[in-house]
Design a protein around this motif. Structure first.
Motif, PDB file in Angstrom:
ATOM      1  N   LYS A  21      44.897 -30.059   9.248  1.00  0.00           N
ATOM      2  CA  LYS A  21      45.081 -28.851   8.433  1.00  0.00           C
ATOM      3  C   LYS A  21      45.100 -29.215   6.949  1.00  0.00           C
ATOM      4  CE  LYS A  21      48.017 -24.845   7.790  1.00  0.00           C
ATOM      5  NZ  LYS A  21      49.244 -24.152   8.165  1.00  0.00           N
ATOM      6  N   GLU A  22      45.825 -30.277   6.609  1.00  0.00           N
ATOM      7  CA  GLU A  22      45.894 -30.720   5.214  1.00  0.00           C
ATOM      8  C   GLU A  22      44.512 -31.130   4.701  1.00  0.00           C
ATOM      9  OE1 GLU A  22      47.895 -34.426   2.801  1.00  0.00           O
ATOM     10  OE2 GLU A  22      49.005 -33.566   4.475  1.00  0.00           O
ATOM     11  N   ARG A  23      43.764 -31.854   5.540  1.00  0.00           N
ATOM     12  CA  ARG A  23      42.418 -32.280   5.139  1.00  0.00           C
ATOM     13  C   ARG A  23      41.521 -31.064   4.906  1.00  0.00           C
ATOM     14  NH1 ARG A  23      39.576 -37.122   8.169  1.00  0.00           N
ATOM     15  NH2 ARG A  23      41.004 -38.181   6.776  1.00  0.00           N
ATOM     16  N   CYS A  24      41.595 -30.085   5.792  1.00  0.00           N
ATOM     17  CA  CYS A  24      40.768 -28.888   5.649  1.00  0.00           C
ATOM     18  C   CYS A  24      41.175 -28.064   4.429  1.00  0.00           C
ATOM     19  CB  CYS A  24      40.837 -28.034   6.913  1.00  0.00           C
ATOM     20  SG  CYS A  24      39.930 -28.720   8.309  1.00  0.00           S
ATOM     21  N   GLU A  35      38.693 -27.619  -2.922  1.00  0.00           N
ATOM     22  CA  GLU A  35      37.578 -28.179  -3.700  1.00  0.00           C
ATOM     23  C   GLU A  35      36.363 -27.253  -3.665  1.00  0.00           C
ATOM     24  OE1 GLU A  35      35.701 -30.629  -6.247  1.00  0.00           O
ATOM     25  OE2 GLU A  35      37.778 -30.860  -5.596  1.00  0.00           O
ATOM     26  N   LEU A  36      36.060 -26.721  -2.495  1.00  0.00           N
ATOM     27  CA  LEU A  36      34.900 -25.831  -2.366  1.00  0.00           C
ATOM     28  C   LEU A  36      35.079 -24.537  -3.152  1.00  0.00           C
ATOM     29  CD1 LEU A  36      34.320 -26.378   1.434  1.00  0.00           C
ATOM     30  CD2 LEU A  36      32.697 -26.989  -0.376  1.00  0.00           C
ATOM     31  N   LEU A  37      36.302 -24.039  -3.232  1.00  0.00           N
ATOM     32  CA  LEU A  37      36.555 -22.787  -3.953  1.00  0.00           C
ATOM     33  C   LEU A  37      36.369 -22.924  -5.462  1.00  0.00           C
ATOM     34  CD1 LEU A  37      39.610 -21.377  -1.985  1.00  0.00           C
ATOM     35  CD2 LEU A  37      37.269 -20.482  -2.009  1.00  0.00           C
ATOM     36  N   ARG A  94      38.480 -19.877   4.417  1.00  0.00           N
ATOM     37  CA  ARG A  94      39.667 -19.986   5.251  1.00  0.00           C
ATOM     38  C   ARG A  94      39.591 -21.255   6.079  1.00  0.00           C
ATOM     39  NH1 ARG A  94      36.067 -16.522   7.307  1.00  0.00           N
ATOM     40  NH2 ARG A  94      35.579 -16.552   9.533  1.00  0.00           N
ATOM     41  N   VAL A  95      40.757 -21.720   6.495  1.00  0.00           N
ATOM     42  CA  VAL A  95      40.864 -22.863   7.393  1.00  0.00           C
ATOM     43  C   VAL A  95      41.186 -22.303   8.773  1.00  0.00           C
ATOM     44  CG1 VAL A  95      42.224 -24.918   7.968  1.00  0.00           C
ATOM     45  CG2 VAL A  95      41.616 -24.440   5.588  1.00  0.00           C
ATOM     46  N   THR A  96      40.507 -22.782   9.783  1.00  0.00           N
ATOM     47  CA  THR A  96      40.746 -22.280  11.132  1.00  0.00           C
ATOM     48  C   THR A  96      40.622 -23.403  12.152  1.00  0.00           C
ATOM     49  OG1 THR A  96      40.144 -20.533  12.701  1.00  0.00           O
ATOM     50  CG2 THR A  96      38.347 -21.590  11.512  1.00  0.00           C
ATOM     51  N   ALA A 144      42.466 -29.197   1.683  1.00  0.00           N
ATOM     52  CA  ALA A 144      41.972 -29.916   0.498  1.00  0.00           C
ATOM     53  C   ALA A 144      40.475 -29.669   0.307  1.00  0.00           C
ATOM     54  CB  ALA A 144      42.259 -31.411   0.630  1.00  0.00           C
ATOM     55  N   MET A 145      39.735 -29.678   1.421  1.00  0.00           N
ATOM     56  CA  MET A 145      38.301 -29.388   1.336  1.00  0.00           C
ATOM     57  C   MET A 145      38.074 -27.977   0.807  1.00  0.00           C
ATOM     58  SD  MET A 145      36.982 -31.020   4.964  1.00  0.00           S
ATOM     59  CE  MET A 145      35.522 -30.015   4.992  1.00  0.00           C
TER      60      MET A 145
END
Length: 163
Positions: A77-80, A86-88, A97-99, A82-83
């Motif tokens: 979850k933390e890795r996603c 950065e993408l935003l 969103r992270v899912t 952070a991604m």
């Protein structure tokens, strides 16, 4: 008891090109402009990105995810997140969103976790065990039902009409 496992962590972003006709190179596909003369229409679309495995330490060196820390779900979850952060930052990324995929199983029988709905709990012809059945009661096995009822102070299921 209900066990929850999470896998297939991913980041989903909505991309809305800033211009009516944006070259494909704006997405990082630099070798396609000449060959395809491609352009991206201004309609938004979603892009799904899977993170690198936690156990992938470097090219050619990897270990199982369980060796990367105690809380694998939190690490993914933390890795996603952070991604996504950065993408935003990119101007053509409008949201995201992270899912992940969640699977719920019974710790006693291993079957998929299913519970009575409010309607099923009062329907005498349905799945309910007896007059004490309530919404949220598991339906997979007797051990799960017994544990659920004990935790909530609900009388145990009486077998063979025993009082």
């Amino acid at each position: 008891m209900k066990l929850t496992t999470r896998d297939e962590w991913r980041v989903i972003i909505e991309i809305r090109p800033r211009y009516t006709h944006t070259p494909i190179s704006a997405l990082g596909f630099t070798n396609l402009d000449y060959e395809l003369d491609g352009e991206i229409d201004g309609d938004p679309f979603e892009l799904t990105i899977a993170p690198r495995r936690l156990g992938d330490l470097s090219p050619g060196l990897s270990v199982g995810d369980q060796w990367s820390g105690r809380n694998i779900d939190a690490a993914y979850k933390e890795r996603c997140e952070a991604m996504l952060a950065e993408l935003l930052r990119a101007p053509h990324v409008r949201g995201g969103r992270v899912t992940c995929t969640e699977t719920h199983t019974c710790s006693h029988c291993g079957c998929g976790w299913e519970v009575l709905t409010a309607e099923e709990a009062v329907d005498e012809r349905g799945y309910r065990q007896d007059e004490h059945s309530v919404e949220g009661e598991p339906v997979c096995c007797d051990k799960a039902i017994a544990e659920f009822r004990t935790e909530r102070g609900i009388p145990a299921v009486q077998l063979d009409g025993a009082a």
